[in-house]
Design a protein around this motif. Sequence first.
Motif, short mmCIF file in Angstrom:
data_model
loop_
_atom_site.label_atom_id
_atom_site.label_comp_id
_atom_site.label_asym_id
_atom_site.label_seq_id
_atom_site.Cartn_x
_atom_site.Cartn_y
_atom_site.Cartn_z
N PHE A 176 0.83 -1.21 0.00
CA PHE A 176 0.00 0.00 0.00
C PHE A 176 0.86 1.26 0.00
O PHE A 176 0.64 2.18 -0.79
CB PHE A 176 -0.93 -0.01 1.21
CG PHE A 176 -1.72 1.24 1.36
CD1 PHE A 176 -2.79 1.50 0.52
CD2 PHE A 176 -1.40 2.18 2.31
CE1 PHE A 176 -3.53 2.66 0.63
CE2 PHE A 176 -2.13 3.35 2.45
CZ PHE A 176 -3.20 3.59 1.60
N THR A 177 1.86 1.34 0.88
CA THR A 177 2.64 2.57 1.00
C THR A 177 3.53 2.82 -0.21
O THR A 177 3.80 3.97 -0.54
CB THR A 177 3.51 2.58 2.27
OG1 THR A 177 4.39 1.45 2.26
CG2 THR A 177 2.66 2.55 3.52
N LEU A 178 3.99 1.77 -0.88
CA LEU A 178 4.81 1.96 -2.07
C LEU A 178 3.98 2.01 -3.35
O LEU A 178 4.53 2.18 -4.42
CB LEU A 178 5.85 0.83 -2.18
CG LEU A 178 6.95 0.85 -1.11
CD1 LEU A 178 7.85 -0.35 -1.28
CD2 LEU A 178 7.74 2.13 -1.18
N SER A 179 2.66 1.84 -3.22
CA SER A 179 1.74 1.88 -4.37
C SER A 179 2.12 0.85 -5.42
O SER A 179 2.08 1.13 -6.61
CB SER A 179 1.70 3.27 -4.99
OG SER A 179 1.33 4.23 -4.05
N ILE A 217 15.47 1.87 -4.97
CA ILE A 217 16.06 1.64 -3.65
C ILE A 217 15.89 2.86 -2.77
O ILE A 217 15.54 2.76 -1.59
CB ILE A 217 17.55 1.24 -3.79
CG1 ILE A 217 17.66 -0.15 -4.41
CG2 ILE A 217 18.26 1.27 -2.43
CD1 ILE A 217 19.06 -0.56 -4.79
N VAL A 218 16.11 4.05 -3.33
CA VAL A 218 15.95 5.28 -2.55
C VAL A 218 14.51 5.44 -2.08
O VAL A 218 14.25 5.78 -0.91
CB VAL A 218 16.40 6.51 -3.38
CG1 VAL A 218 15.96 7.80 -2.74
CG2 VAL A 218 17.90 6.50 -3.57
N VAL A 219 13.54 5.16 -2.96
CA VAL A 219 12.13 5.28 -2.58
C VAL A 219 11.77 4.27 -1.49
O VAL A 219 11.13 4.62 -0.50
CB VAL A 219 11.22 5.11 -3.82
CG1 VAL A 219 9.77 4.92 -3.41
CG2 VAL A 219 11.36 6.30 -4.75
N CYS A 220 12.20 3.03 -1.65
CA CYS A 220 11.87 1.99 -0.66
C CYS A 220 12.51 2.28 0.70
O CYS A 220 11.84 2.21 1.74
CB CYS A 220 12.32 0.62 -1.15
SG CYS A 220 11.37 0.03 -2.55
N VAL A 221 13.78 2.62 0.70
CA VAL A 221 14.48 2.90 1.96
C VAL A 221 13.92 4.17 2.61
O VAL A 221 13.68 4.21 3.82
CB VAL A 221 16.01 3.00 1.74
CG1 VAL A 221 16.72 3.51 2.96
CG2 VAL A 221 16.57 1.64 1.34
#
Length: 195
Positions: free
Chosen positions: A124-127, A151-155
């Motif tokens: 949900f949070t990463l769409s 990686i930047v978005v996930c971390v």
Amino acid sequence: APPAIYSLPLHDALPISPGRIILFSPIIISCPWRSISSPPLFFFSVWGATYSSWFIVFFGVQKGVERANKIFMPILFTLVGILVIWCVFFLEGASVGITEYLRPKMDVLKGPEVWVDAFSQIFFTLSLAFGIMITYASYLPRKADIVQDAIVVCVGNCLFSFFAGFAVFGTLGYMSVSLGKPVGDIVQESIGLAF
């Protein structure tokens, strides 16, 4: 009798769409001790947020959404930072909630339910699997490093969620101390954390 009855002035003789009723009709709140016939504050809040969103989306992804994110994301991070500082340092009993937040419970981690909930939350949070990433990827330059961006978005998402958790559990610790109950007994359902 219920404490409040919410009704809208509907006229069967007039062809009024539900959208016009919501946007232009006052909400009448009838209580046993009072009667108010004026547009409530949430009407203006919802109206303002809706039209602001339409205004931003009108300009498209690069000129609207991208510019709005450059303004509002730092504001969001600043507001959450202020909330975390306030909860951690100024709420009595916040340390009780933060201790509960940071204490690992290995017996819970062995169950599959917590992992299903964790995967649901991260999707949900990463769409993920909603088509949003494909839409935004279409605006990237050809030589963009997609792996590094992912990686930047996930971390960044995980670190921000962990950071915001201090505000949530600091507040739960405060509620625990003020009510004299353990943190686990304060909120039974997940939606209760929203309130």
